[in-house]
Design a protein around this motif. Structure first.
Motif, PDB file in Angstrom:
ATOM      1  N   LYS A 111       0.811  -1.403   0.083  1.00  0.00           N
ATOM      2  CA  LYS A 111      -0.096   0.160   0.252  1.00  0.00           C
ATOM      3  C   LYS A 111       0.838   1.286   0.006  1.00  0.00           C
ATOM      4  N   SER A 112       2.142   1.189   0.740  1.00  0.00           N
ATOM      5  CA  SER A 112       2.798   2.366   0.700  1.00  0.00           C
ATOM      6  C   SER A 112       3.638   2.535  -0.445  1.00  0.00           C
ATOM      7  N   LEU A 113       3.785   1.592  -1.129  1.00  0.00           N
ATOM      8  CA  LEU A 113       4.446   1.554  -2.292  1.00  0.00           C
ATOM      9  C   LEU A 113       3.474   2.063  -3.489  1.00  0.00           C
ATOM     10  N   GLN A 114       2.329   1.773  -3.593  1.00  0.00           N
ATOM     11  CA  GLN A 114       1.051   2.112  -4.293  1.00  0.00           C
ATOM     12  C   GLN A 114       0.957   3.698  -3.963  1.00  0.00           C
ATOM     13  N   GLU A 115       0.929   4.101  -2.852  1.00  0.00           N
ATOM     14  CA  GLU A 115       0.730   5.516  -2.753  1.00  0.00           C
ATOM     15  C   GLU A 115       1.842   6.542  -3.337  1.00  0.00           C
ATOM     16  N   LYS A 116       3.052   5.778  -3.064  1.00  0.00           N
ATOM     17  CA  LYS A 116       4.124   6.584  -3.547  1.00  0.00           C
ATOM     18  C   LYS A 116       4.237   6.882  -5.010  1.00  0.00           C
ATOM     19  N   GLY A 117       3.836   5.728  -5.572  1.00  0.00           N
ATOM     20  CA  GLY A 117       3.612   5.685  -6.911  1.00  0.00           C
ATOM     21  C   GLY A 117       2.579   6.550  -7.632  1.00  0.00           C
ATOM     22  N   GLU A 118       1.572   6.540  -6.806  1.00  0.00           N
ATOM     23  CA  GLU A 118       0.222   7.507  -7.145  1.00  0.00           C
ATOM     24  C   GLU A 118       0.612   8.968  -6.948  1.00  0.00           C
ATOM     25  N   GLU A 119       1.615   9.393  -6.006  1.00  0.00           N
ATOM     26  CA  GLU A 119       2.043  10.442  -5.737  1.00  0.00           C
ATOM     27  C   GLU A 119       2.745  11.416  -6.798  1.00  0.00           C
ATOM     28  N   LYS A 120       3.350  10.714  -7.679  1.00  0.00           N
ATOM     29  CA  LYS A 120       4.427  10.859  -8.556  1.00  0.00           C
ATOM     30  C   LYS A 120       3.681  11.262  -9.792  1.00  0.00           C
TER      31      LYS A 120
END
Length: 120
Positions: A111-120
């Motif tokens: 989930k944290s990796l997906q959130e970081k990917g969506e922020e970019k």
């Protein structure tokens, strides 16, 4: 000074006998103690022989542990053969592989990796 120079010239004549005496000193006294059947010398001789034999055997055993069976490896490592590969690594089906991979992942990390990917 002239007297000291005379001694300096005489020293090499006595030097070889002094070195020979110092070198044979332990051997001479050891053989003397053995001929007198000194119990301490006999006991210490047996202990030293056993000590040397123990470490000689230990060293030869240690050398055999690191020998390999005509392979290009060190220690007990060997190259895998086809049978080992098939029985160990290719026995898992793709579905089992994906299930075990998904189970090994931490959901919070994903989930944290997906959130970081969506922020970019």
């Amino acid at each position: 000074f002239m007297a000291l120079s005379q001694y300096k010239l005489d020293l090499p004549q006595h030097f070889s006998s002094i070195i020979t005496g110092l070198a044979t000193h332990p051997i001479h006294y050891y053989s003397l103690y053995l001929s007198q059947k000194n119990p301490l010398t006999i006991i210490l001789s047996v202990v030293i022989i056993l000590y040397l034999a123990y470490f000689a055997l230990k060293r030869s055993k240690k050398g055999k542990e690191w020998e390999t069976a005509d392979t290009d490896t060190h220690g007990s490592a060997t190259w895998g053969n086809i049978r080992d590969l098939l029985s160990q690594y290719f026995s898992i089906t793709p579905k089992n592989l994906s299930d075990s991979f998904n189970k090994s992942l931490n959901a919070d990390t994903i989930k944290s990796l997906q959130e970081k990917g969506e922020e970019k």
